[in-house]
Design a protein around this motif. Structure first.
Motif: not given
Lengths: 229, 193
Positions: A25, A186-188, A190-191, A194-195
């Protein structure tokens, strides 16, 4: 042989494990600001990669000459020099892209990725490894922001790299090219990252948060006025 | 006077640095967990922004422009800002220890804050006068403060919220930022340019 292998892993590291955008990030400002179109993302990534490679190379060469106390101003000067070179090259070669990216080109100077790599890698390694590290990180950054740009462009304007792709599928929602859409995509992403990472390792979410905790002050540390005294 | 007011309102609401120009995202995401730290950080940023706008404007007008060295803007600005932050830190420490105590830890973080360099580049682009540049810097700082304070309030609540595993940490923060950002789109009609 062993050396070759190390060089390769240094290169790959920047693209996957320590992807500067999705994992560390770092460099969030340009990742969000210029990614309304895939093409802009690609251009920004290429410009930043150029600066990264140049500054990592020079810094790894001068790392033993520059006294520790003035290393931060010295590094800033090196990075700013390469940024100016990129700025001039773009103005001449790709004036249209230069106009689109606007002030975000000179702002490469304060892109955390470049400073972070100078502090974390170029300062401790030789020129060849530093170039490989810069290429890997640059590629990771470029791929990441091109993905963000692609998603935003397809959803927001219905085109990809300027070509219409969603004509009969759905009508584009302007939301995605607004700043708010940038944050959300961006949030989705990064999620999602992560997943995917969590599948391999279970404790990755925690590690990920730590990466940011290190990342954000990390870039500030790079600025680290504290040491300049 | 009218122009200054337009710049002030514009930089705070319409083109909010954090939420619509993406400048200063690092501190926005990094130090917005608590309202108190958010306040300290934004105080320091506003303080440095006002001073740096004044100094970089003078550097640009009396050093770079007469000698036709505009191409050195990026280097000159970032070095000016780095030196300035250091100077402000030293002066504050000596003269106003109480303020230093409140802002001190945030000061070194500001050199790499895109907002400071960004606003210097913007006043060049828009050809602002000295006063306009300073007001713009101040307004940018206030806008940054507003965004950070609003957001820290939300993040304090997020801590106790039940969030899907993959979204914990940064993703949910970014998505909340998106929702805060979209409220600012509503201000777009305030100024007709």
């Amino acid at each position: 042989m062993a050396k070759k292998k190390k060089g390769f892993s240094v290169f790959i590291n920047g693209i996957i494990n320590e992807n500067p955008t999705f994992r560390m990030l770092l460099g969030m400002c340009p990742s969000l600001a210029v990614t309304t179109m895939a093409k802009n993302g690609l251009g920004m990534g290429a410009a930043a990669t150029f600066v990264l490679v140049g500054s990592n190379f020079i810094i790894s060469l001068i790392r033993n000459i520059v006294p520790d106390k003035v290393r931060i101003p010295a590094y800033i000067t090196v990075i700013a020099t390469f940024t100016t070179i990129v700025q001039m090259l773009l103005a001449v070669l790709l004036p249209e892209l230069n106009k689109q990216l606007g002030i975000y080109i000179p702002l490469i100077v304060v892109n955390c990725i470049i400073f972070a790599r100078a502090e974390m890698f170029a300062q401790k390694n030789g020129p060849i490894l530093s170039i490989l590290d810069a290429l890997g990180m640059g590629a990771g950054f470029t791929i990441a922001i091109t993905i963000i740009g692609s998603v935003r462009e397809i959803l927001g304007s219905g085109t990809w790299m300027g070509y219409p792709v969603t004509v009969n599928l759905f009508s584009p929602a302007t939301f995605f090219i607004l700043p708010a859409g940038g944050f959300m995509i961006m949030g989705f992403l990064v999620a999602l990252f992560n997943k995917l990472a969590n599948r391999k390792k279970n404790d990755n979410t925690i590690e990920h948060q730590d990466a940011c905790a290190v990342g954000c002050p990390g870039c500030s540390n790079a600025a680290g006025g504290g040491d300049v005294k | 006077m009218k122009e200054l007011f337009v710049i002030l309102i514009g930089a705070i609401f319409v083109e909010n640095f954090v939420l619509s120009k993406f400048l200063g995202i690092c501190p926005f995401l990094g130090v917005s967990q608590k309202t108190s730290t958010a306040l300290g950080m934004s105080g320091a940023v506003t303080f440095v922004l006002v001073i740096s706008q004044a100094v970089t404007w003078l550097v640009n007008k009396f050093l770079l422009e007469p000698k036709e060295l505009e191409y050195l803007q990026t280097i000159a600005f970032i070095l000016t800002i780095a030196a300035l932050v250091q100077f402000v830190e030293t002066v504050l420490k000596k003269l106003i220890p109480s303020l230093y105590k409140a802002l001190g830890v945030y000061l070194p973080l500001i050199t790499t804050n895109c907002a400071v360099l960004g606003s210097a580049l913007i006043f060049v682009e828009r050809d602002y006068s000295f006063l306009e540049a300073v007001v713009f810097g101040f307004a940018a700082g206030i806008g940054f403060t507003l965004a950070l304070l609003l957001f820290s309030g939300i993040r304090e609540r997020l801590e106790t919220a039940d969030i899907p595993e993959a979204f914990k940490g940064m993703p949910i923060t970014l998505i909340s930022a998106s929702l805060v950002s979209i409220t600012f789109v509503g201000f777009a009609g305030l100024i007709i340019s």
